[in-house]
Design a protein around this motif. Sequence first.
Motif, short mmCIF file in Angstrom:
data_model
loop_
_atom_site.label_atom_id
_atom_site.label_comp_id
_atom_site.label_asym_id
_atom_site.label_seq_id
_atom_site.Cartn_x
_atom_site.Cartn_y
_atom_site.Cartn_z
N VAL A 187 0.86 -1.18 0.00
CA VAL A 187 0.00 0.00 0.00
C VAL A 187 0.89 1.23 0.00
O VAL A 187 1.82 1.36 0.82
CB VAL A 187 -0.93 0.04 1.23
CG1 VAL A 187 -1.72 1.34 1.27
CG2 VAL A 187 -1.87 -1.15 1.22
N LEU A 188 0.61 2.15 -0.91
CA LEU A 188 1.33 3.43 -0.98
C LEU A 188 0.34 4.56 -0.77
O LEU A 188 -0.64 4.68 -1.51
CB LEU A 188 2.02 3.60 -2.33
CG LEU A 188 2.66 4.99 -2.59
CD1 LEU A 188 3.77 5.26 -1.58
CD2 LEU A 188 3.16 5.10 -4.01
N ASN A 189 0.59 5.38 0.25
CA ASN A 189 -0.23 6.56 0.52
C ASN A 189 0.52 7.81 0.07
O ASN A 189 1.65 8.06 0.49
CB ASN A 189 -0.53 6.68 2.02
CG ASN A 189 -1.40 5.55 2.52
OD1 ASN A 189 -2.34 5.13 1.84
ND2 ASN A 189 -1.10 5.03 3.70
N LEU A 190 -0.14 8.56 -0.81
CA LEU A 190 0.40 9.85 -1.23
C LEU A 190 -0.21 10.91 -0.33
O LEU A 190 -1.36 11.32 -0.53
CB LEU A 190 0.09 10.10 -2.71
CG LEU A 190 0.49 8.98 -3.68
CD1 LEU A 190 0.18 9.38 -5.11
CD2 LEU A 190 1.95 8.60 -3.52
N GLY A 191 0.54 11.35 0.70
CA GLY A 191 -0.01 12.18 1.75
C GLY A 191 0.03 13.66 1.48
O GLY A 191 0.54 14.13 0.45
N ASP A 192 -0.50 14.38 2.44
CA ASP A 192 -0.57 15.84 2.32
C ASP A 192 0.82 16.42 2.16
O ASP A 192 1.77 16.04 2.84
CB ASP A 192 -1.23 16.42 3.58
CG ASP A 192 -1.40 17.92 3.47
OD1 ASP A 192 -2.20 18.35 2.63
OD2 ASP A 192 -0.73 18.65 4.23
N GLY A 193 0.95 17.36 1.24
CA GLY A 193 2.22 18.03 1.03
C GLY A 193 3.17 17.30 0.11
O GLY A 193 4.24 17.82 -0.21
N LEU A 194 2.79 16.09 -0.35
CA LEU A 194 3.65 15.37 -1.29
C LEU A 194 3.51 15.98 -2.69
O LEU A 194 2.40 16.24 -3.15
CB LEU A 194 3.27 13.89 -1.33
CG LEU A 194 3.99 13.06 -2.42
CD1 LEU A 194 5.48 12.97 -2.12
CD2 LEU A 194 3.37 11.69 -2.54
N GLU A 195 4.63 16.17 -3.36
CA GLU A 195 4.63 16.65 -4.74
C GLU A 195 5.47 15.71 -5.59
O GLU A 195 6.68 15.57 -5.36
CB GLU A 195 5.19 18.07 -4.81
CG GLU A 195 5.19 18.67 -6.20
CD GLU A 195 5.77 20.07 -6.24
OE1 GLU A 195 5.98 20.59 -7.36
OE2 GLU A 195 6.06 20.65 -5.17
N LEU A 196 4.83 15.05 -6.54
CA LEU A 196 5.53 14.20 -7.51
C LEU A 196 5.58 14.96 -8.82
O LEU A 196 4.54 15.37 -9.35
CB LEU A 196 4.78 12.87 -7.69
CG LEU A 196 4.58 12.02 -6.42
CD1 LEU A 196 3.79 10.77 -6.76
CD2 LEU A 196 5.91 11.65 -5.79
N ARG A 197 6.79 15.11 -9.40
CA ARG A 197 6.88 15.98 -10.56
C ARG A 197 8.03 15.54 -11.47
O ARG A 197 8.93 14.80 -11.08
CB ARG A 197 7.11 17.42 -10.11
CG ARG A 197 8.48 17.67 -9.51
CD ARG A 197 8.62 19.07 -8.95
NE ARG A 197 9.99 19.33 -8.53
CZ ARG A 197 10.38 20.40 -7.84
NH1 ARG A 197 9.47 21.30 -7.47
NH2 ARG A 197 11.65 20.57 -7.51
N ASN A 198 7.94 16.01 -12.69
CA ASN A 198 9.03 15.92 -13.66
C ASN A 198 9.55 14.49 -13.83
O ASN A 198 10.73 14.21 -13.68
CB ASN A 198 10.19 16.84 -13.27
CG ASN A 198 9.79 18.30 -13.20
OD1 ASN A 198 8.86 18.71 -13.92
ND2 ASN A 198 10.45 19.07 -12.38
N SER A 199 8.61 13.60 -14.15
CA SER A 199 9.02 12.21 -14.38
C SER A 199 8.60 11.79 -15.79
O SER A 199 7.49 12.08 -16.23
CB SER A 199 8.40 11.28 -13.34
OG SER A 199 8.77 9.94 -13.59
#
Length: 828
Positions: A187-199
């Motif tokens: 299980v992967l949780n993308l939590g508050d404040g996470l930024e995934l970018r430039n991939s």
Amino acid sequence: MNISFKHVTAAVIALTMSAGFVPSICGSFQMFEGTSLTAYAADVNTAKVSNYDELKAAIENENISTIIITADIDVPCETIKRSTVTTLQLVIDRSLTIESAEGKKFTIKRTAAEGANSGSLTSVFGIKGNGKDDGYNNVATNTVEVEFRNIIIDGGAVWSEDGITNTSPHNSGVSGRAMIDVFQGAVLNLGDGLELRNSSTTNSTDTTCSDGGTSANYGGAVRVDYTRPHGGGTVNVKAGSVIHDCYANGGWGGALGAYNFAHLNVYGGTIYNCASGHGGAIGCTYRAGTSRDDAATVNMYGGYIHDCYANYRGGAINFDGNTENYVLGGKIENCHASLGGAIAMSDGNVILHLPDIATGQLTIEGCGESNFTPDFGYSGLGRNSSGSKLVLNDNNVVTISFDAMRSDDDKYASLTITKQLDDDGIWQGNSLGEAFPGDPVQAGYVFDGWYDNKEYSGVPVTAQTVFDKDTTLYAKWKDHDHEWSYTADKNTITAECTADSICNAKNGLTLTLCAPEALTYDGKEKSAYIADDYNKAAFPDNYTIEYYKGKNKLSAAPVDAGDYTAKVKVGDAVASVDFTVSKAELTVTSERYSGTYDEAAHGITVDIGDSDAVVYYASEELTKDNYKTVGTTEDLTFSDAGEYTVYFYVVSDNYIPVPAGGSNTISIAKAEAKFDTKPTAIADLKFNGEEQALVLAGSSEDGRYVYAVSDSEEQAPDDEAYSEDIPDGKEAGTYFVWFKVKGDKNTLDTEAECVEAVIDENSSSLGDVNNDGKINVTDITKIAAHVKGKKLLKNDEFIRADVNKDGKITVTDITKVAAHVKGKKLLK
């Protein structure tokens, strides 16, 4: 696998928008164990890392449950090879939270290791579950849950100036697999404040997958892999997370891509500027040669997807396979594809649940038209198979809105939950359960729970709280755990928070020690004070001000005039302020003494008010140079009559006397002398031929009596006529005796007074020489013996024998006495 809603609570979460609601309790939908949201435990085993080696070591240390990133970290990735080891750079195989230091946000960035192919790099993270057996069982039995929050993960792509504005963006940076791979049920949780970018993911013959296949171009940011027995997993997109500028070249899911046994739950967050071949934001499919029934699913309960692109199908979301999916809330805007600008059901028999458009829970705008009916009023829908269909949800719901209290336009999330039907068919309240959002993040603050009122009274709301009506919940924040250090400069102490987080305490970070405001001596304590504009969080204690005179510490604030230093200590920093208590001006006045001698001592009066001044006195002039040696602090007084001059000099530790010195006089006049007893005349004086005292002496303590005899009772004699001797008289007659008290140094002479003294004639005794009352021959004999010189008469006998009063005793006196005795001529 279908699990009844009664067993697993579903919810709808939306960021800054209204959201949809969960499916009907009467229906069933795909929601799997392992998709639960994790409650945060206290930091027990935490590692703080600032570089790649520390990050790698912390991930490999099975005792670490939380990793705190304290600096930007570059992760050097190797070239992908056909090995599960070299397709993933950092493998996480236990439950773990990775986040930036409190209040800050750092970046983990994919870079090419030395000698690596920058176009075919491994994933940064592999999230490996511990699911057992295969497929859905991996998801159901998995206990590994990893969360990224409040951090940036950058894939290293460098886009052209236009960025991802179409399906063929230009990247001059690195590329390879998705930044994060999820497999074996994790299980992967993308939590508050996470930024995934430039991939950017690429489709290359050299790239291989952790699932053993040859396709790497799905999931621009995150992918869920497939291969037996390692496939499957869950990704939960939470409120407050952001994915942008990610690209899956010709594959599935510009942001999130998944194959068999994968479950993507969008509870909130934002996805934008992403592109792929299928599903510009999210792509769900199945591996060729496997069952369509095992295809990945998407349940979208909220969030915001905008400006995403797909070459072929699903500008925002693409569904493949024979699956049941729920898009019940959120907003999709300005997304584009050849089929289904917003959502495409492109392969198999997809069942898609949508809310009634009238509820406003789901909004689709600017995504083109739908290509089939009925579309329930929604635009942007595409269908490639007549076996796919829409299902309208109209269950009784309660909407729970979350206000993160971070800014006016930040509404954080809305969760719509379906009420529960009781045995009588009546809708009852429900809890959010697993759909309860994660903790929001705000720089410099610590989240302290959700409350149903802005006053934060009562107890915090939890995932188990039951709601039976629409409710807004408010985030409570408290200051982060400050770590203060202090430095001093003169009278100011400056506080600096050195905690590994952004500190929002910006104002009042100085504590200023101020000198007393009234600095002229007045007999009261002169207290320094601390300006009250300091931040109570930065300076939380009650601080004691200490006072010094030179090197000597005082027990209290000073009172007397002088030079002082006040000090206050915070931590190891000491602020100080010097101040001088000035002497007060003292007006000095003096009064002379003038009076009459009264035996008492008298001096001048020097008025120094209530001051502590000391007065020195002397009979000669005093100055600052001689007052101690010549003067005395005892009053200089005089009791005797006279004129005196007294000099004074005033000194004080706390006053400036004006004038400091001077003089005045003492005038003591002589007093009137007093009679104690006055002289009196001696009574019954008789002539006896001798000098007799005329008066009895008077007495006086104020001087001495003097006497003078005068023939006048009207005119007092001149001063030189007086004598201290008692006056005498001899001859019979009247004497006027004048007397007065002659004053001494302190008294004046009295006025002269007169007393009358009388010496009477003594005729009745003449001739009676022996004083026997008879004059006879005996008396003649005594006179004759005296005349003959045989036996002289005594004084009184002499007087009685001097019959003719000529002062002599002669024959004449004998003859006169004889004539009397014979009776011839009697004596008068």
